[in-house]
Design an enzyme around this catalytic site. Sequence first.
Site, PDB file in Angstrom:
ATOM      1  N   TRP A  75       6.655   3.969 -16.240  1.00 61.89           N
ATOM      2  CA  TRP A  75       7.588   3.199 -15.419  1.00 61.89           C
ATOM      3  C   TRP A  75       8.596   2.653 -16.424  1.00 61.89           C
ATOM      4  CZ3 TRP A  75       9.283  -1.895 -14.804  1.00 61.89           C
ATOM      5  CH2 TRP A  75       9.884  -2.198 -13.571  1.00 61.89           C
ATOM      6  N   ASN A 101       1.895   1.233 -23.311  1.00 63.64           N
ATOM      7  CA  ASN A 101       2.276   0.409 -22.156  1.00 63.64           C
ATOM      8  C   ASN A 101       2.662  -0.952 -22.713  1.00 63.64           C
ATOM      9  OD1 ASN A 101       2.434  -0.928 -19.689  1.00 63.64           O
ATOM     10  ND2 ASN A 101       0.228  -1.262 -19.561  1.00 63.64           N
ATOM     11  N   GLY A 102       3.853  -1.462 -22.354  1.00 64.10           N
ATOM     12  CA  GLY A 102       4.301  -2.748 -22.873  1.00 64.10           C
ATOM     13  C   GLY A 102       5.711  -2.609 -23.424  1.00 64.10           C
ATOM     14  N   GLU A 474       7.198 -13.320   3.462  1.00 66.57           N
ATOM     15  CA  GLU A 474       6.343 -12.181   3.116  1.00 66.57           C
ATOM     16  C   GLU A 474       6.651 -10.974   4.004  1.00 66.57           C
ATOM     17  OE1 GLU A 474       4.559 -11.372   0.726  1.00 66.57           O
ATOM     18  OE2 GLU A 474       3.150  -9.861   1.448  1.00 66.57           O
ATOM     19  N   LYS A 478       7.822  -7.390   2.538  1.00 63.99           N
ATOM     20  CA  LYS A 478       7.142  -6.105   2.824  1.00 63.99           C
ATOM     21  C   LYS A 478       8.166  -5.074   3.266  1.00 63.99           C
ATOM     22  CE  LYS A 478       4.338  -6.685   1.219  1.00 63.99           C
ATOM     23  NZ  LYS A 478       3.623  -7.452   0.342  1.00 63.99           N
ATOM     24  N   GLU A 481      10.517  -3.983   0.349  1.00 61.17           N
ATOM     25  CA  GLU A 481       9.797  -3.243  -0.696  1.00 61.17           C
ATOM     26  C   GLU A 481       9.630  -1.765  -0.345  1.00 61.17           C
ATOM     27  OE1 GLU A 481       6.451  -5.869  -3.011  1.00 61.17           O
ATOM     28  OE2 GLU A 481       6.145  -5.619  -0.869  1.00 61.17           O
ATOM     29  N   LYS A 596       2.951  -1.829  -9.246  1.00 63.25           N
ATOM     30  CA  LYS A 596       1.893  -2.663  -8.694  1.00 63.25           C
ATOM     31  C   LYS A 596       1.628  -3.861  -9.592  1.00 63.25           C
ATOM     32  CE  LYS A 596      -1.491  -3.581  -5.908  1.00 63.25           C
ATOM     33  NZ  LYS A 596      -1.010  -4.208  -4.656  1.00 63.25           N
TER      34      LYS A 596
HETATM   35  C1  G6P Z   1       4.424  -6.903  -8.304  1.00 64.96           C
HETATM   36  C2  G6P Z   1       3.831  -6.233  -7.078  1.00 64.96           C
HETATM   37  C3  G6P Z   1       3.700  -7.264  -5.950  1.00 64.96           C
HETATM   38  C4  G6P Z   1       2.873  -8.450  -6.418  1.00 64.96           C
HETATM   39  C5  G6P Z   1       3.467  -9.075  -7.691  1.00 64.96           C
HETATM   40  C6  G6P Z   1       2.516 -10.101  -8.297  1.00 64.96           C
HETATM   41  O1  G6P Z   1       5.745  -7.248  -8.049  1.00 64.96           O
HETATM   42  O2  G6P Z   1       4.641  -5.169  -6.657  1.00 64.96           O
HETATM   43  O3  G6P Z   1       3.062  -6.659  -4.841  1.00 64.96           O
HETATM   44  O4  G6P Z   1       2.826  -9.411  -5.409  1.00 64.96           O
HETATM   45  O5  G6P Z   1       3.670  -8.068  -8.676  1.00 64.96           O
HETATM   46  O6  G6P Z   1       1.348  -9.432  -8.689  1.00 64.96           O
HETATM   47  P1  G6P Z   1      -0.049 -10.106  -8.927  1.00 64.96           P
HETATM   48  O7  G6P Z   1      -0.939  -8.972  -9.346  1.00 64.96           O
HETATM   49  O8  G6P Z   1       0.134 -11.113 -10.025  1.00 64.96           O
HETATM   50  O9  G6P Z   1      -0.474 -10.743  -7.658  1.00 64.96           O
END
Ligand code: G6P
Length: 601
Positions: A75, A101-102, A474, A478, A481, A596
């Site tokens: 990503w 990753n990072g 929220e 949704k 997103e 995610k």
């Molecule tokens: C990302 C994900 C969201 C999530 C957010 C916080 O943006 O796409 O779906 O709510 O991170 O993630 P966490 O794992 O800390 O709840």
Amino acid sequence: MCGIIGYVGEKEIVPLLIDGLKKLEYRGYDSAGICVINENGELECDKKKGGILDLENGVHDKKIKGMIGIAHTRWATHGEPNEINAHPHFDCKKEIAIVHNGIIENYSSLRELLKKEGHVFVSETDSEVVAHLIEKFYAERGDLKESVLKALKIIEGTFGLAIIHKNEKKIIAARRGSPLIIGVGEGEMFVASDVPAILNHTKKVIYLSDNEIAEITKDGYSIENLDGKLIDKKVYDIKWTINQIEKKGFKHFMLKEIFEQPEAIKNALRGRIKDNKIKLTIDLNSEDIGRIIITACGTSWHSSLVGKHFIEKITGIPVEVDYASEFRYRNPLVKPGDVVIVISQSGETADTLAALREAKSKGAKIIGIINVVGSTISREVDSGIYLHAGPEIGVASTKAFTCQITALLLIALMLKQKKSALDVTLLNELFILPEKIQEALKSSDEIRKIAEEFKDSKNFLYLGRGINFPVALEGALKLKEISYIHAEGYPAAEMKHGPIALIDENMPVVFVAPKDSTYEKILSNMEEIKARKGRIIAVTNEDDEKINRLANYVIKVPKVCDELLPIINSIPLQLFAYHLADLKGLDVDKPRNLAKSVTVE
Ligand code: G6P
């Protein structure tokens, strides 16, 4: 934001690595790559722009064989998603391969330095510098682990790394800030960013901590810190089954996870209410708490806003809610006696982790509400509760959200019970909540028909009041997103201070309108929309003539007590976003540009 898997053992390596990448695709999906030490002792590699399937199709014909390999799904952070920037990255002689990753923060100065020494870079990534740095040190002593250790002392930033050298029968793995686990098998070993990648092969897992480095061979592992001190790590037994992380006949993970909510809530409650008392493994005394601060990102921030409403109402303790990314950078006023609740589904979100550390350094007591067992945040909190929602794979969070609200309610009730007996009606309502959610899920087909009517809309407004305002936020999140439709959540009463200017027949408005103390006011807000020809979708537990007259579409949910309204009202909004995105033919589980788990700042 990227996914890593590595393997040492005797199984057929390419299908194993590809399968692992598929399980990690939620972490990144703009490009992918694989590298194996082949039977001739050479590094054999393939990379593709696009998803894992593109890589799988390409690598299939190459018939790569070997016992040691690493793979990566990306990503992008530095350098556009293309084949050259895809991992693995190599040293000049193509003897060393790394997946990362990072973010390497000092990569540009290191790159300049290494270029002056004759290293040739091929990609635009920050990660490639790691391969060349290791190459530089390997040339001195010819020891991979030692070379990696030296490189890690120079690198600034975050990393989960897996590294191989064509002449060494091992993988070196290291972490700082980006999650990495070691999977322990019989005559085989794994390294991965997350458990699902290896669950087909082993349930025994070690979570690497920051600044730890692991040497992994077919027969075992050793873990050290950066000073070379050996560390004895706990081996966790994973309870999830592979079935839990597959789609079970649903078209998408998101839909499966929406439908799993009755079970997820049951699991979040299991064993936590006994004889009308809340039993949590949290060490908190309501008398000692001056203030509660809840901090989180994304959907978890929305559940925090819901939590504020009922924690203040139930306990009388003032609650503040802050985005973790804002909290960590504004030198927050945290005083002794403050309790900071961090909420994170993944337990790996970089900003939430940094906010936790900031609050901890200022002496706050840290409570975690986390889904992923053993994750970094879960290991750094003072105490906390796991959601037990099971793995959430769909990028758009659903079951974690409703379970987070449940967990916050349990914490509020636990604080209250120290002063007075709990409201038994509310406890009973909690017990039957899974059945009510099941009932709400029955509207899925009806909601799909409504979504069909709106799938070409360009904008949406979501309105709610009080404890249901975060539900509107929220719901809008949704939709944007996964369907890429612009949607805004707003407190219904604030609408007349701005958004009402947007209302016409092309601006659908979703009202969260349960029969609570704000119901009549919400109906007035609907009148205002109706007068301006806006089309209305209402989510309600009421069936009166007024709402049926005002709303073009009414989605009914079962009646629940006020504290549980945000949970039941979220179900149709999740389904609406899902169906609308699916009807548009979009990739619901892997929306563009999103990850995610956001493990970079
Ligand atoms: C990302 C994900 C969201 C999530 C957010 C916080 O943006 O796409 O779906 O709510 O991170 O993630 P966490 O794992 O800390 O709840």
